[in-house]
Design a protein around this motif. Sequence first.
Motif, PDB file in Angstrom:
ATOM      1  N   PHE A  61      30.769 -37.407  -4.701  1.00 19.47           N
ATOM      2  CA  PHE A  61      30.280 -36.045  -4.472  1.00 19.47           C
ATOM      3  C   PHE A  61      31.168 -35.035  -5.185  1.00 19.47           C
ATOM      4  O   PHE A  61      30.685 -34.102  -5.832  1.00 19.47           O
ATOM      5  CB  PHE A  61      30.248 -35.768  -2.965  1.00 19.47           C
ATOM      6  CG  PHE A  61      29.708 -34.417  -2.595  1.00 19.47           C
ATOM      7  CD1 PHE A  61      28.355 -34.224  -2.379  1.00 19.47           C
ATOM      8  CD2 PHE A  61      30.555 -33.322  -2.451  1.00 19.47           C
ATOM      9  CE1 PHE A  61      27.850 -32.970  -2.036  1.00 19.47           C
ATOM     10  CE2 PHE A  61      30.072 -32.069  -2.109  1.00 19.47           C
ATOM     11  CZ  PHE A  61      28.708 -31.891  -1.904  1.00 19.47           C
ATOM     12  N   GLY A  62      32.490 -35.215  -5.059  1.00 16.54           N
ATOM     13  CA  GLY A  62      33.429 -34.300  -5.696  1.00 16.54           C
ATOM     14  C   GLY A  62      33.320 -34.313  -7.206  1.00 16.54           C
ATOM     15  O   GLY A  62      33.389 -33.257  -7.857  1.00 16.54           O
ATOM     16  N   ALA A  70      43.187 -31.934  -9.964  1.00 16.35           N
ATOM     17  CA  ALA A  70      44.087 -31.644  -8.845  1.00 16.35           C
ATOM     18  C   ALA A  70      43.329 -31.695  -7.520  1.00 16.35           C
ATOM     19  O   ALA A  70      43.833 -32.228  -6.522  1.00 16.35           O
ATOM     20  CB  ALA A  70      44.740 -30.277  -9.029  1.00 16.35           C
ATOM     21  N   MET A  71      42.124 -31.147  -7.496  1.00 18.94           N
ATOM     22  CA  MET A  71      41.333 -31.166  -6.269  1.00 18.94           C
ATOM     23  C   MET A  71      40.851 -32.579  -5.940  1.00 18.94           C
ATOM     24  O   MET A  71      40.791 -32.970  -4.774  1.00 18.94           O
ATOM     25  CB  MET A  71      40.144 -30.216  -6.396  1.00 18.94           C
ATOM     26  CG  MET A  71      40.535 -28.747  -6.475  1.00 18.94           C
ATOM     27  SD  MET A  71      41.415 -28.167  -5.006  1.00 18.94           S
ATOM     28  CE  MET A  71      40.079 -28.047  -3.835  1.00 18.94           C
ATOM     29  N   GLY A 125      40.006 -22.928  15.813  1.00 26.78           N
ATOM     30  CA  GLY A 125      39.048 -23.325  14.787  1.00 26.78           C
ATOM     31  C   GLY A 125      39.774 -23.528  13.472  1.00 26.78           C
ATOM     32  O   GLY A 125      40.515 -22.648  13.035  1.00 26.78           O
ATOM     33  N   VAL A 126      39.597 -24.689  12.858  1.00 29.60           N
ATOM     34  CA  VAL A 126      40.266 -24.984  11.586  1.00 29.60           C
ATOM     35  C   VAL A 126      39.213 -25.208  10.515  1.00 29.60           C
ATOM     36  O   VAL A 126      38.347 -26.081  10.657  1.00 29.60           O
ATOM     37  CB  VAL A 126      41.178 -26.222  11.708  1.00 29.60           C
ATOM     38  CG1 VAL A 126      41.939 -26.443  10.397  1.00 29.60           C
ATOM     39  CG2 VAL A 126      42.168 -26.061  12.856  1.00 29.60           C
ATOM     40  N   ILE A 127      39.289 -24.421   9.458  1.00 27.31           N
ATOM     41  CA  ILE A 127      38.348 -24.522   8.344  1.00 27.31           C
ATOM     42  C   ILE A 127      39.154 -24.948   7.119  1.00 27.31           C
ATOM     43  O   ILE A 127      40.120 -24.294   6.750  1.00 27.31           O
ATOM     44  CB  ILE A 127      37.670 -23.163   8.072  1.00 27.31           C
ATOM     45  CG1 ILE A 127      36.982 -22.651   9.341  1.00 27.31           C
ATOM     46  CG2 ILE A 127      36.662 -23.282   6.930  1.00 27.31           C
ATOM     47  CD1 ILE A 127      36.507 -21.210   9.238  1.00 27.31           C
ATOM     48  N   TYR A 128      38.772 -26.061   6.512  1.00 25.93           N
ATOM     49  CA  TYR A 128      39.575 -26.579   5.409  1.00 25.93           C
ATOM     50  C   TYR A 128      38.677 -27.134   4.323  1.00 25.93           C
ATOM     51  O   TYR A 128      37.472 -27.333   4.508  1.00 25.93           O
ATOM     52  CB  TYR A 128      40.567 -27.629   5.901  1.00 25.93           C
ATOM     53  CG  TYR A 128      39.983 -28.755   6.732  1.00 25.93           C
ATOM     54  CD1 TYR A 128      39.764 -30.016   6.215  1.00 25.93           C
ATOM     55  CD2 TYR A 128      39.667 -28.537   8.077  1.00 25.93           C
ATOM     56  CE1 TYR A 128      39.243 -31.044   6.988  1.00 25.93           C
ATOM     57  CE2 TYR A 128      39.154 -29.555   8.861  1.00 25.93           C
ATOM     58  CZ  TYR A 128      38.931 -30.810   8.309  1.00 25.93           C
ATOM     59  OH  TYR A 128      38.409 -31.827   9.080  1.00 25.93           O
ATOM     60  N   GLU A 129      39.292 -27.399   3.174  1.00 27.09           N
ATOM     61  CA  GLU A 129      38.524 -27.842   2.013  1.00 27.09           C
ATOM     62  C   GLU A 129      38.729 -29.339   1.775  1.00 27.09           C
ATOM     63  O   GLU A 129      38.444 -30.145   2.643  1.00 27.09           O
ATOM     64  CB  GLU A 129      38.865 -26.967   0.806  1.00 27.09           C
ATOM     65  CG  GLU A 129      38.368 -25.541   1.011  1.00 27.09           C
ATOM     66  CD  GLU A 129      38.616 -24.615  -0.158  1.00 27.09           C
ATOM     67  OE1 GLU A 129      37.710 -23.817  -0.465  1.00 27.09           O
ATOM     68  OE2 GLU A 129      39.725 -24.652  -0.748  1.00 27.09           O
ATOM     69  N   SER A 130      39.252 -29.704   0.632  1.00 19.52           N
ATOM     70  CA  SER A 130      39.081 -31.088   0.194  1.00 19.52           C
ATOM     71  C   SER A 130      40.007 -32.117   0.828  1.00 19.52           C
ATOM     72  O   SER A 130      39.772 -33.306   0.689  1.00 19.52           O
ATOM     73  CB  SER A 130      39.236 -31.168  -1.329  1.00 19.52           C
ATOM     74  OG  SER A 130      40.521 -30.709  -1.708  1.00 19.52           O
ATOM     75  N   GLY A 154      35.628 -29.468   4.465  1.00 19.48           N
ATOM     76  CA  GLY A 154      34.866 -29.069   3.293  1.00 19.48           C
ATOM     77  C   GLY A 154      33.716 -30.007   3.023  1.00 19.48           C
ATOM     78  O   GLY A 154      33.704 -31.168   3.452  1.00 19.48           O
ATOM     79  N   SER A 155      32.727 -29.507   2.298  1.00 19.95           N
ATOM     80  CA  SER A 155      31.557 -30.330   1.986  1.00 19.95           C
ATOM     81  C   SER A 155      31.950 -31.577   1.217  1.00 19.95           C
ATOM     82  O   SER A 155      31.361 -32.650   1.387  1.00 19.95           O
ATOM     83  CB  SER A 155      30.545 -29.508   1.186  1.00 19.95           C
ATOM     84  OG  SER A 155      31.117 -29.032  -0.023  1.00 19.95           O
ATOM     85  N   GLU A 156      33.006 -31.463   0.380  1.00 18.82           N
ATOM     86  CA  GLU A 156      33.406 -32.601  -0.436  1.00 18.82           C
ATOM     87  C   GLU A 156      34.109 -33.691   0.374  1.00 18.82           C
ATOM     88  O   GLU A 156      34.157 -34.849  -0.033  1.00 18.82           O
ATOM     89  CB  GLU A 156      34.300 -32.143  -1.596  1.00 18.82           C
ATOM     90  CG  GLU A 156      35.584 -31.476  -1.180  1.00 18.82           C
ATOM     91  CD  GLU A 156      35.449 -29.995  -0.903  1.00 18.82           C
ATOM     92  OE1 GLU A 156      36.496 -29.316  -0.894  1.00 18.82           O
ATOM     93  OE2 GLU A 156      34.330 -29.510  -0.681  1.00 18.82           O
ATOM     94  N   SER A 157      34.678 -33.345   1.548  1.00 18.16           N
ATOM     95  CA  SER A 157      35.377 -34.357   2.358  1.00 18.16           C
ATOM     96  C   SER A 157      34.573 -34.749   3.599  1.00 18.16           C
ATOM     97  O   SER A 157      35.121 -35.275   4.556  1.00 18.16           O
ATOM     98  CB  SER A 157      36.750 -33.817   2.784  1.00 18.16           C
ATOM     99  OG  SER A 157      36.614 -32.671   3.612  1.00 18.16           O
TER     100      SER A 157
END
Length: 421
Positions: A61-62, A70-71, A125-130, A154-157
């Motif tokens: 997906f990523g 890096a991401m 509430g924790v909002i995070y990305e990859s 995140g959507s990617e994880s």
Amino acid sequence: MKDIADIPALMAQIGANAKAASAELAFAPAEVKTKALNAAADAVWARRAEIIDANAKDMVFGKDKGLSDAMMDRLMLDEARIQGICDGLRAVAGQDDPVGEILTEWDMPSGLNIKRVRTPLGVVGVIYESRPNVTADAGALCLKSGNAVILRGGSESFHSSGAIHACLVEGLKAAGLPEHAIQLIPTRDRAAVQELLTMVDTVDVIVPRGGKGLVGLVQREARVPVFAHLEGIVHIYLDAAADTQKALDVVMNAKTRRTGICGAAECLLIHESLVDTLGRAVIGALIDSGVTVHADETLASIRGTIPATAEDWGKEYLDMDIAARVVSDVDGAIAHIRAFGSNHTDCVITEDDAVAARFFQRLDSAILMRNASTQFADGGEFGMGAEIGIATGKMHARGPVGAAQLTSFKYLVEGDGTTRP
């Protein structure tokens, strides 16, 4: 994945469940929380093949999403990183329980005894990305501090976070704690984030962990209080009294160990007396390792650099790039950091105690370092077991946010029939 039609209803239910769970967690015995975390670590290791399979879906997906190298590195899980997740869970389990700690105690002439004691915030509430390991870190720290947590990865994880979350729930069940103590929002729909940011009746604080776009959105739109840092614009100043080997070791590690983390060095400030000696050597080493050096006019004569533009000062690259500039002295470095820094982490390389003291005293970054890699800007490296993020604000939490920073306090006042005249 089938979209969930009624996001507001979903989030209202998640919030209500978290609120109820937080009431139970507030007085959960320390040994029970420790049992849950160790059981979760056992589950993560036992189910590591499932987690790696889930992560493989996220990596596809990523890649399709066009994430940078890096991401993609932040997203990737292998057996070694899963071992790190287990170690982090066990490290948090082994920390002292902050809830109920007496911060201070005193007696008043009136006869009152007053204690200030740590108490959970409630619902986080924790909002995070990859980075899917944040699922484990955030879940563990919130549980340790007696808080219920709502996780929005995140959507990617999405798949990796789901697999890790299942292990955390397994740990909660094993310890007899409410399953809703750690919840993961089961949709990629961004409307869920918008709802979470406004849930003032059930959520006590929001912690965003990701890039500038995510954190900026949260800070602009949240009605719930926020612990956050916007960017990690990390500086290293090479002073005239810098040790050559320390400078080379620290700068190279700070820039190249992992470029995609918020503690990676993004700007190198060099004392004017070092331009043709240590400055040239450090820049040469960076270039040889594949780093693109965006150099000011003085340093642009060094072979392999490219000219810096105004946009390079105060830029978070999160990649194999670094800005480099000459300053006249420590005050010049301080002035530059004040103008372009983000109050995250900044470092001075010097053997001069007076210079270090001035750097520490006159800058107000959440983390200031001397002769040490800025990649240590991490709660785990600070002895907190893990971190839920880095906070650069000045209210309540600051720097690596561990379990203790996820608490507030209350006053316990005892008398003996004491009345006020």
